[in-house]
Design a protein around this motif. Structure first.
Motif, PDB file in Angstrom:
ATOM      1  N   LEU A   4       0.797  -1.100  -0.029  1.00 33.50           N
ATOM      2  CA  LEU A   4       0.050   0.092  -0.189  1.00 33.50           C
ATOM      3  C   LEU A   4       1.040   1.317  -0.107  1.00 33.50           C
ATOM      4  N   VAL A   5       0.640   2.207  -0.829  1.00 28.43           N
ATOM      5  CA  VAL A   5       1.467   3.484  -1.050  1.00 28.43           C
ATOM      6  C   VAL A   5       0.540   4.514  -1.068  1.00 28.43           C
ATOM      7  N   GLU A   6       0.909   5.389   0.085  1.00 24.64           N
ATOM      8  CA  GLU A   6      -0.094   6.538   0.377  1.00 24.64           C
ATOM      9  C   GLU A   6       0.704   7.831  -0.437  1.00 24.64           C
ATOM     10  N   SER A   7      -0.180   8.747  -0.782  1.00 23.52           N
ATOM     11  CA  SER A   7       0.408   9.738  -1.282  1.00 23.52           C
ATOM     12  C   SER A   7      -0.671  11.077  -1.220  1.00 23.52           C
ATOM     13  N   GLY A   8      -0.202  12.389  -1.674  1.00 25.49           N
ATOM     14  CA  GLY A   8      -1.142  13.502  -1.323  1.00 25.49           C
ATOM     15  C   GLY A   8      -1.030  14.308  -0.156  1.00 25.49           C
ATOM     16  N   SER A  21      -4.413   9.716  -1.153  1.00 22.68           N
ATOM     17  CA  SER A  21      -4.673   8.487  -2.228  1.00 22.68           C
ATOM     18  C   SER A  21      -3.814   7.286  -1.591  1.00 22.68           C
ATOM     19  N   CYS A  22      -4.365   6.371  -1.695  1.00 20.50           N
ATOM     20  CA  CYS A  22      -3.613   4.979  -1.408  1.00 20.50           C
ATOM     21  C   CYS A  22      -3.970   3.939  -2.319  1.00 20.50           C
ATOM     22  N   ALA A  23      -2.734   3.661  -2.981  1.00 22.62           N
ATOM     23  CA  ALA A  23      -2.696   2.618  -4.158  1.00 22.62           C
ATOM     24  C   ALA A  23      -2.380   1.365  -3.581  1.00 22.62           C
ATOM     25  N   ALA A  24      -2.984   0.363  -4.201  1.00 23.39           N
ATOM     26  CA  ALA A  24      -2.526  -0.981  -3.884  1.00 23.39           C
ATOM     27  C   ALA A  24      -2.050  -1.828  -5.064  1.00 23.39           C
ATOM     28  N   SER A  25      -0.895  -2.543  -4.503  1.00 20.67           N
ATOM     29  CA  SER A  25      -0.276  -3.184  -5.798  1.00 20.67           C
ATOM     30  C   SER A  25       0.210  -4.439  -5.005  1.00 20.67           C
ATOM     31  N   GLY A  26       0.344  -5.527  -6.059  1.00 21.33           N
ATOM     32  CA  GLY A  26       0.692  -6.728  -5.898  1.00 21.33           C
ATOM     33  C   GLY A  26      -0.493  -7.672  -5.421  1.00 21.33           C
ATOM     34  N   TYR A  27      -0.516  -8.927  -5.494  1.00 22.00           N
ATOM     35  CA  TYR A  27      -1.626  -9.786  -5.513  1.00 22.00           C
ATOM     36  C   TYR A  27      -1.966  -9.869  -4.299  1.00 22.00           C
ATOM     37  N   ASP A  28      -3.090  -9.717  -3.750  1.00 18.38           N
ATOM     38  CA  ASP A  28      -3.737 -10.123  -2.358  1.00 18.38           C
ATOM     39  C   ASP A  28      -5.054  -9.713  -2.804  1.00 18.38           C
ATOM     40  N   SER A  29      -6.067 -10.883  -2.846  1.00 16.56           N
ATOM     41  CA  SER A  29      -7.244 -10.576  -3.069  1.00 16.56           C
ATOM     42  C   SER A  29      -8.443 -10.367  -1.709  1.00 16.56           C
ATOM     43  N   SER A  30      -7.621 -10.640  -0.749  1.00 15.38           N
ATOM     44  CA  SER A  30      -8.256 -10.487   0.627  1.00 15.38           C
ATOM     45  C   SER A  30      -7.984  -8.919   1.236  1.00 15.38           C
ATOM     46  N   ARG A  31      -8.734  -8.102   0.710  1.00 15.74           N
ATOM     47  CA  ARG A  31      -8.511  -6.806   1.068  1.00 15.74           C
ATOM     48  C   ARG A  31      -9.719  -6.068   0.998  1.00 15.74           C
ATOM     49  N   PRO A  32     -10.949  -6.701   1.493  1.00 16.30           N
ATOM     50  CA  PRO A  32     -12.163  -5.999   1.393  1.00 16.30           C
ATOM     51  C   PRO A  32     -12.388  -4.931   2.230  1.00 16.30           C
ATOM     52  N   CYS A  33     -11.658  -4.743   3.215  1.00 15.38           N
ATOM     53  CA  CYS A  33     -11.820  -3.503   4.256  1.00 15.38           C
ATOM     54  C   CYS A  33     -10.591  -2.686   4.147  1.00 15.38           C
ATOM     55  N   MET A  34     -10.879  -1.333   3.772  1.00 14.76           N
ATOM     56  CA  MET A  34      -9.670  -0.429   3.741  1.00 14.76           C
ATOM     57  C   MET A  34      -9.763   0.507   4.868  1.00 14.76           C
ATOM     58  N   GLY A  35      -8.831   1.200   5.216  1.00 15.34           N
ATOM     59  CA  GLY A  35      -8.932   2.411   6.778  1.00 15.34           C
ATOM     60  C   GLY A  35      -7.919   3.335   6.391  1.00 15.34           C
ATOM     61  N   TRP A  36      -8.103   4.335   6.794  1.00 13.63           N
ATOM     62  CA  TRP A  36      -7.091   5.473   6.978  1.00 13.63           C
ATOM     63  C   TRP A  36      -6.948   5.801   8.613  1.00 13.63           C
ATOM     64  N   PHE A  37      -5.886   5.612   8.926  1.00 16.52           N
ATOM     65  CA  PHE A  37      -5.499   6.056  10.312  1.00 16.52           C
ATOM     66  C   PHE A  37      -4.593   7.080  10.376  1.00 16.52           C
TER      67      PHE A  37
END
Length: 125
Positions: A4-8, A21-37
């Motif tokens: 996960l790579v943040e920018s902005g 922005s948070c860009a996801a890369s790489g294979y990982d299908s188990s990311r149904p829940c995303m959050g900001w902290f």
């Protein structure tokens, strides 16, 4: 390997806006829940907002309700955090994170296992 790579992040005056922005890369299908902290200087990390990507149900910390908006672009695998009416108390390093939590379990209290490196947000008065 997933990343996960943040920018902005950046510096803004009180009352201003930023979009993270948070860009996801790489294979990982188990990311149904995303959050900001965020972690303010000298304080513990705290939850800001979470989104369940399948139906866009959201959860917000009381301190940001009505000012921050979490959203996603599923095709681009990007999660956004629109921050409006910023105040100096919003100054922090902001992190995005992913959790394998589904449905109503996708909240700021989910078990987030994958974290970005963080982006600094500084709000001056």
């Amino acid at each position: 390997q997933a990343h996960l790579v943040e920018s902005g992040g950046g510096s803004v005056q009180a009352g201003g806006s930023l979009r993270l922005s948070c860009a996801a890369s790489g294979y990982d299908s188990s990311r149904p829940c995303m959050g900001w902290f965020r972690q303010p200087p000298g304080k513990e990390r705290e939850g800001v907002a979470a989104i369940y990507i399948h139906d866009e149900t959201t959860d917000y910390a009381d301190s940001v309700k009505g000012r921050f908006t979490i959203s996603q672009d599923m095709d681009k695998k990007i999660v956004y955090l629109q921050m409006d009416s910023l105040n100096p108390e919003d100054t922090a390093v902001y992190y995005c994170a992913a959790a394998r939590s589904y449905g109503s379990l996708c909240t700021l209290h989910a078990s987030f296992y994958l974290w970005g490196q963080g982006t600094q947000v500084t709000v001056s008065s």
